[in-house]
Design an enzyme around this catalytic site. Sequence first.
Site, PDB file in Angstrom:
ATOM      1  N   ASP A  72      -2.899  -1.166   5.541  1.00  0.00           N
ATOM      2  CA  ASP A  72      -1.481  -1.238   5.545  1.00  0.00           C
ATOM      3  C   ASP A  72      -1.052  -1.231   7.253  1.00  0.00           C
ATOM      4  O   ASP A  72      -0.146  -0.677   7.419  1.00  0.00           O
ATOM      5  CB  ASP A  72      -0.674  -0.162   4.986  1.00  0.00           C
ATOM      6  CG  ASP A  72      -1.161  -0.032   3.398  1.00  0.00           C
ATOM      7  OD1 ASP A  72      -1.045  -1.227   2.686  1.00  0.00           O
ATOM      8  OD2 ASP A  72      -1.391   1.185   3.071  1.00  0.00           O
TER       9      ASP A  72
ATOM     10  N   GLN B 101      -8.032  -3.351   3.529  1.00  0.00           N
ATOM     11  CA  GLN B 101      -8.098  -2.044   3.788  1.00  0.00           C
ATOM     12  C   GLN B 101      -8.175  -1.720   5.446  1.00  0.00           C
ATOM     13  O   GLN B 101      -8.056  -2.656   6.220  1.00  0.00           O
ATOM     14  CB  GLN B 101      -9.144  -1.214   3.019  1.00  0.00           C
ATOM     15  CG  GLN B 101      -8.745  -1.416   1.441  1.00  0.00           C
ATOM     16  CD  GLN B 101      -9.470  -2.412   0.698  1.00  0.00           C
ATOM     17  OE1 GLN B 101     -10.559  -2.990   1.057  1.00  0.00           O
ATOM     18  NE2 GLN B 101      -8.378  -3.234   0.101  1.00  0.00           N
TER      19      GLN B 101
ATOM     20  N   GLY C 104      -2.989  -5.503  -0.892  1.00  0.00           N
ATOM     21  CA  GLY C 104      -1.679  -5.993  -1.154  1.00  0.00           C
ATOM     22  C   GLY C 104      -1.119  -6.597   0.036  1.00  0.00           C
ATOM     23  O   GLY C 104      -1.301  -6.022   1.304  1.00  0.00           O
ATOM     24  N   HIS C 105      -0.520  -7.717  -0.159  1.00  0.00           N
ATOM     25  CA  HIS C 105      -0.071  -8.437   0.982  1.00  0.00           C
ATOM     26  C   HIS C 105       1.192  -9.166   0.831  1.00  0.00           C
ATOM     27  O   HIS C 105       1.388  -9.936  -0.280  1.00  0.00           O
ATOM     28  CB  HIS C 105      -1.141  -9.341   1.538  1.00  0.00           C
ATOM     29  CG  HIS C 105      -0.671 -10.390   2.753  1.00  0.00           C
ATOM     30  ND1 HIS C 105      -1.256 -11.582   2.754  1.00  0.00           N
ATOM     31  CD2 HIS C 105       0.418 -10.487   3.349  1.00  0.00           C
ATOM     32  CE1 HIS C 105      -0.540 -12.188   3.825  1.00  0.00           C
ATOM     33  NE2 HIS C 105       0.271 -11.445   4.188  1.00  0.00           N
TER      34      HIS C 105
ATOM     35  N   LYS D 168      -1.765  -6.043   8.852  1.00  0.00           N
ATOM     36  CA  LYS D 168      -2.479  -7.295   8.969  1.00  0.00           C
ATOM     37  C   LYS D 168      -2.065  -8.688   8.402  1.00  0.00           C
ATOM     38  O   LYS D 168      -2.298  -9.342   8.993  1.00  0.00           O
ATOM     39  CB  LYS D 168      -3.973  -6.979   8.268  1.00  0.00           C
ATOM     40  CG  LYS D 168      -4.571  -5.769   8.584  1.00  0.00           C
ATOM     41  CD  LYS D 168      -5.934  -5.561   7.987  1.00  0.00           C
ATOM     42  CE  LYS D 168      -6.027  -5.170   6.779  1.00  0.00           C
ATOM     43  NZ  LYS D 168      -5.330  -3.900   6.287  1.00  0.00           N
TER      44      LYS D 168
HETATM   45  P1  IMP Z   1      -9.545   2.253  -4.607  1.00  0.00           P
HETATM   46  O1  IMP Z   1      -9.901   1.055  -3.339  1.00  0.00           O
HETATM   47  O2  IMP Z   1      -8.683   1.603  -5.354  1.00  0.00           O
HETATM   48  O3  IMP Z   1     -10.877   2.504  -5.092  1.00  0.00           O
HETATM   49  O4  IMP Z   1      -9.039   3.472  -3.684  1.00  0.00           O
HETATM   50  C1  IMP Z   1      -9.680   4.090  -3.013  1.00  0.00           C
HETATM   51  C2  IMP Z   1      -8.789   4.737  -1.937  1.00  0.00           C
HETATM   52  O5  IMP Z   1      -8.572   3.456  -1.155  1.00  0.00           O
HETATM   53  C3  IMP Z   1      -7.495   4.948  -2.320  1.00  0.00           C
HETATM   54  O6  IMP Z   1      -6.970   6.166  -1.297  1.00  0.00           O
HETATM   55  C4  IMP Z   1      -6.405   3.960  -1.997  1.00  0.00           C
HETATM   56  O7  IMP Z   1      -4.930   4.404  -1.888  1.00  0.00           O
HETATM   57  C5  IMP Z   1      -7.219   3.250  -0.722  1.00  0.00           C
HETATM   58  N1  IMP Z   1      -6.745   1.969  -0.667  1.00  0.00           N
HETATM   59  C6  IMP Z   1      -7.303   0.888  -1.480  1.00  0.00           C
HETATM   60  N2  IMP Z   1      -6.992  -0.294  -0.979  1.00  0.00           N
HETATM   61  C7  IMP Z   1      -6.158  -0.033  -0.099  1.00  0.00           C
HETATM   62  C8  IMP Z   1      -5.227  -1.083   0.737  1.00  0.00           C
HETATM   63  O8  IMP Z   1      -5.089  -2.058   0.570  1.00  0.00           O
HETATM   64  N3  IMP Z   1      -4.452  -0.295   1.566  1.00  0.00           N
HETATM   65  C9  IMP Z   1      -4.332   1.009   1.784  1.00  0.00           C
HETATM   66  N4  IMP Z   1      -5.133   1.939   1.047  1.00  0.00           N
HETATM   67  C10 IMP Z   1      -6.045   1.410   0.203  1.00  0.00           C
END
Ligand code: IMP
Length: 420
Positions: free
Chosen positions: A18, A221, A45-46, A21
């Site tokens: 977040d 991420q 998410g974008h 990007k």
């Molecule tokens: P997962 O990727 O759904 O397994 O989540 C693992 C951790 O990564 C959690 O803390 C999520 O909130 C975080 N996370 C996963 N994808 C994103 C992203 O695109 N932006 C911010 N945090 C993310």
Amino acid sequence: MILEKGKAALLLGMQYGDEGKGKLIDVLAKEADLVCRVQGGNNAGHTIWVNGEKLTTHLLPSGVLHEKTKLVIGSGVVIDPFVLATEIKNMISKGVLLSPQRFFVDSRAAVILPYHRNLDVSREKLRAQNANQIGTTGKGVGPAYASRAFRDAPRMAEFCVWDNFLQWLDRHPHLAEDLDESAISSLRDVSAFLAPYIKDCAMVANNALASGSKVLLEGAQGTMLDVGFGTYPYVTSSSLVSGSCAGGLGIPPWAIKRVLGVIKAYSTRVGNGPYPGEIEGTFAETLRQKGHEFGSTTGRPRSVGWLDLVALRYHVRINGLTDLAIMKSDVLCGVDPVAVVTAYKDKRTGEEMRGFPVTIQAWESIEPVLEFVPGWSSLTTSKGKLSKEFSNFVKKVENFVGVSAIYLSTGPDRNAGIWR
Ligand code: IMP
């Protein structure tokens, strides 16, 4: 800018995701011939705007709105076929050209099935009982990667040939446990819908490079969530660092000429885990509201904090950053002073920590050292130069981490930014 003919450039988040990007990728994608997702899944998410309407994409590469740019989802991504099909249909219904001649999905990308999603949710419940919930997005991303490592996840190549997929389910009956007749029938429709998009994307990318195209790799991420170098176990399940991104597409690492790291002038985190520099109380709420800091995938409020220069300096080295982009500095306009984390000290001894924390115990034993710098009321002067205070902040960041900021975002608008 950072794109060169016949070369790849990689854009990476340097915090907890977040970082903003999406905006930067949109700007760069206009100049790129090929934009590629290389890891993660629909946990990302974008937000993009189509004809005044807000759309959030989770799997489609950014640049989807620049119709001359071709798009790839590389083999390192895990794909929820329902989500992907819905995103494609949504775009097509808005008049966006998203044909199989423009958009390619790697045949080797692993598929997220309902089994993986359910496992994600039930594992989180189990972890909650032991007070060690990660706070996953619940999209099945981690279990799908684990399933690939177990060698039981079907890939798009298996999924999109229906008989092959049925055989796969026969051989891995646990994957079919959560599939009733109607789910099977929906999967069959989605399999047929996605089949024309399946390609060997490693070859698409290598051919594009060989023919002089400009290729942009889009990281999802951020490095603090990297499964190897992040705040394990409070991380995502994929490897996000630059060294892995070439492998998530299937191009040689030396094809990547520039690695652009993206940070916000402050920081945010969703989910659980260590967070040096976290801000609490009413100021945190003000910043959250001002920066619209709510997760685009889950809607969860993001925790907010100061920019952590210690972590950034470490990850600059791990990723071999060639350039830096600083986003959302406008959100800090009027905040005075502004703080940055410049050291971690041992809570018990008060001494500065050497090295970078690895274990949760080590993270818990540190206390961030904040350095305060004068805040800015505006980013630029009436003559269009950087204001003295903001310029000093940028120099502080650059000097601390040893990389120049080539882009400074000055507002949410696509055109609000300065290339240097
Ligand atoms: P997962 O990727 O759904 O397994 O989540 C693992 C951790 O990564 C959690 O803390 C999520 O909130 C975080 N996370 C996963 N994808 C994103 C992203 O695109 N932006 C911010 N945090 C993310």
